[in-house]
Design a protein around this motif. Structure first.
Motif, PDB file in Angstrom:
ATOM      1  N   ALA A  41      -9.233  -6.174   2.249  1.00 32.49           N
ATOM      2  CA  ALA A  41      -8.049  -5.406   1.858  1.00 32.49           C
ATOM      3  C   ALA A  41      -8.320  -3.908   1.931  1.00 32.49           C
ATOM      4  CB  ALA A  41      -7.610  -5.804   0.453  1.00 32.49           C
ATOM      5  N   HIS A  42      -9.506  -3.477   1.542  1.00 36.03           N
ATOM      6  CA  HIS A  42      -9.882  -2.057   1.607  1.00 36.03           C
ATOM      7  C   HIS A  42      -9.841  -1.562   3.051  1.00 36.03           C
ATOM      8  CE1 HIS A  42     -12.556   1.461   1.566  1.00 36.03           C
ATOM      9  NE2 HIS A  42     -12.147   1.620   0.311  1.00 36.03           N
ATOM     10  N   ALA A  45      -6.109  -1.332   3.989  1.00 37.24           N
ATOM     11  CA  ALA A  45      -5.435  -0.248   3.273  1.00 37.24           C
ATOM     12  C   ALA A  45      -6.041   1.113   3.589  1.00 37.24           C
ATOM     13  CB  ALA A  45      -5.508  -0.506   1.774  1.00 37.24           C
ATOM     14  N   VAL A  49      -8.073  -0.431  -3.361  1.00 39.47           N
ATOM     15  CA  VAL A  49      -7.127  -1.514  -3.618  1.00 39.47           C
ATOM     16  C   VAL A  49      -7.441  -2.128  -4.973  1.00 39.47           C
ATOM     17  CG1 VAL A  49      -6.780  -2.089  -1.170  1.00 39.47           C
ATOM     18  CG2 VAL A  49      -8.584  -3.234  -2.464  1.00 39.47           C
ATOM     19  N   THR A  81       3.265  -2.295   0.190  1.00 40.95           N
ATOM     20  CA  THR A  81       2.108  -1.728  -0.520  1.00 40.95           C
ATOM     21  C   THR A  81       0.996  -2.746  -0.743  1.00 40.95           C
ATOM     22  OG1 THR A  81       3.016  -2.252  -2.704  1.00 40.95           O
ATOM     23  CG2 THR A  81       3.563  -0.076  -1.776  1.00 40.95           C
ATOM     24  N   SER A  82       1.237  -3.995  -0.374  1.00 43.04           N
ATOM     25  CA  SER A  82       0.256  -5.041  -0.676  1.00 43.04           C
ATOM     26  C   SER A  82      -0.095  -5.872   0.545  1.00 43.04           C
ATOM     27  CB  SER A  82       0.792  -5.962  -1.778  1.00 43.04           C
ATOM     28  OG  SER A  82       1.935  -6.651  -1.317  1.00 43.04           O
ATOM     29  N   PHE A 109      -3.727  -8.003  -2.913  1.00 44.22           N
ATOM     30  CA  PHE A 109      -4.246  -6.694  -3.285  1.00 44.22           C
ATOM     31  C   PHE A 109      -3.172  -5.652  -3.019  1.00 44.22           C
ATOM     32  CE2 PHE A 109      -7.750  -9.367  -2.111  1.00 44.22           C
ATOM     33  CZ  PHE A 109      -8.738  -9.075  -3.035  1.00 44.22           C
ATOM     34  N   ALA A 111      -2.540  -1.495  -2.397  1.00 44.74           N
ATOM     35  CA  ALA A 111      -3.184  -0.228  -2.053  1.00 44.74           C
ATOM     36  C   ALA A 111      -2.893   0.782  -3.156  1.00 44.74           C
ATOM     37  CB  ALA A 111      -2.655   0.281  -0.718  1.00 44.74           C
ATOM     38  N   PRO A 118       0.555   2.266  -6.834  1.00 38.38           N
ATOM     39  CA  PRO A 118       0.741   1.667  -5.500  1.00 38.38           C
ATOM     40  C   PRO A 118       1.167   2.716  -4.474  1.00 38.38           C
ATOM     41  CG  PRO A 118       1.763   0.306  -7.170  1.00 38.38           C
ATOM     42  CD  PRO A 118       1.360   1.599  -7.851  1.00 38.38           C
ATOM     43  N   LEU A 121       0.947   0.862   2.652  1.00 31.84           N
ATOM     44  CA  LEU A 121      -0.157   0.574   3.564  1.00 31.84           C
ATOM     45  C   LEU A 121       0.013   1.405   4.833  1.00 31.84           C
ATOM     46  CD1 LEU A 121      -0.264  -3.317   3.297  1.00 31.84           C
ATOM     47  CD2 LEU A 121      -1.954  -1.711   2.359  1.00 31.84           C
TER      48      LEU A 121
END
Length: 124
Positions: A41-42, A45, A49, A81-82, A109, A111, A118, A121
């Motif tokens: 996820a990091h 993003a 996260v 955002t996720s 997750f 960002a 939030p 992304l």
């Protein structure tokens, strides 16, 4: 890469990770999954996260002391955002190096911006 995605972590549980049944504590594997999902996820993003949900969690078979645990992760879906990351955990077990499906789940997750709120992304 496989249909599960990439191997993000490969770890071997320790004696201190055993529960009262002699299996690896469920919280240990949830933690490993969260770490692996957070790494993916990091990357997506391109920054911090936070885990906001765990869905579809399923324990298939116990994790045993001596298992080599591989945590696979792949993007499943994306919002504004996720991002939802599908995580599969497989053990390499015993002398025969048998591959045993252990658990799977989907972690979501969000960002975060500099104020831990939030944020959208980045575009693909």
């Amino acid at each position: 890469m496989t249909e599960r995605g990439d191997v993000i972590l490969r770890v071997m549980p320790q004696l201190t990770d055993i529960n009262t049944n002699g299996h690896i504590f469920g919280g240990w594997v949830l933690s490993q999954m969260d770490i692996a999902g957070g790494i993916v996820a990091h990357r997506i993003a391109q920054g911090p996260v936070a885990t906001v949900a765990i869905e579809s969690m399923k324990f298939i078979t116990p994790i045993l002391l001596g298992d080599i645990v591989s945590v696979y992760a792949i993007e499943e879906r994306r919002g504004r955002t996720s991002v939802a990351i599908r995580i599969d955990v497989v053990a390499t077990r015993g002398r025969q190096r048998e591959q045993v499906e252990l658990t799977s789940g989907v972690y979501t997750f969000v960002a975060l911006d500099a104020n831990h709120r939030p944020r959208p992304l980045p575009e693909d």
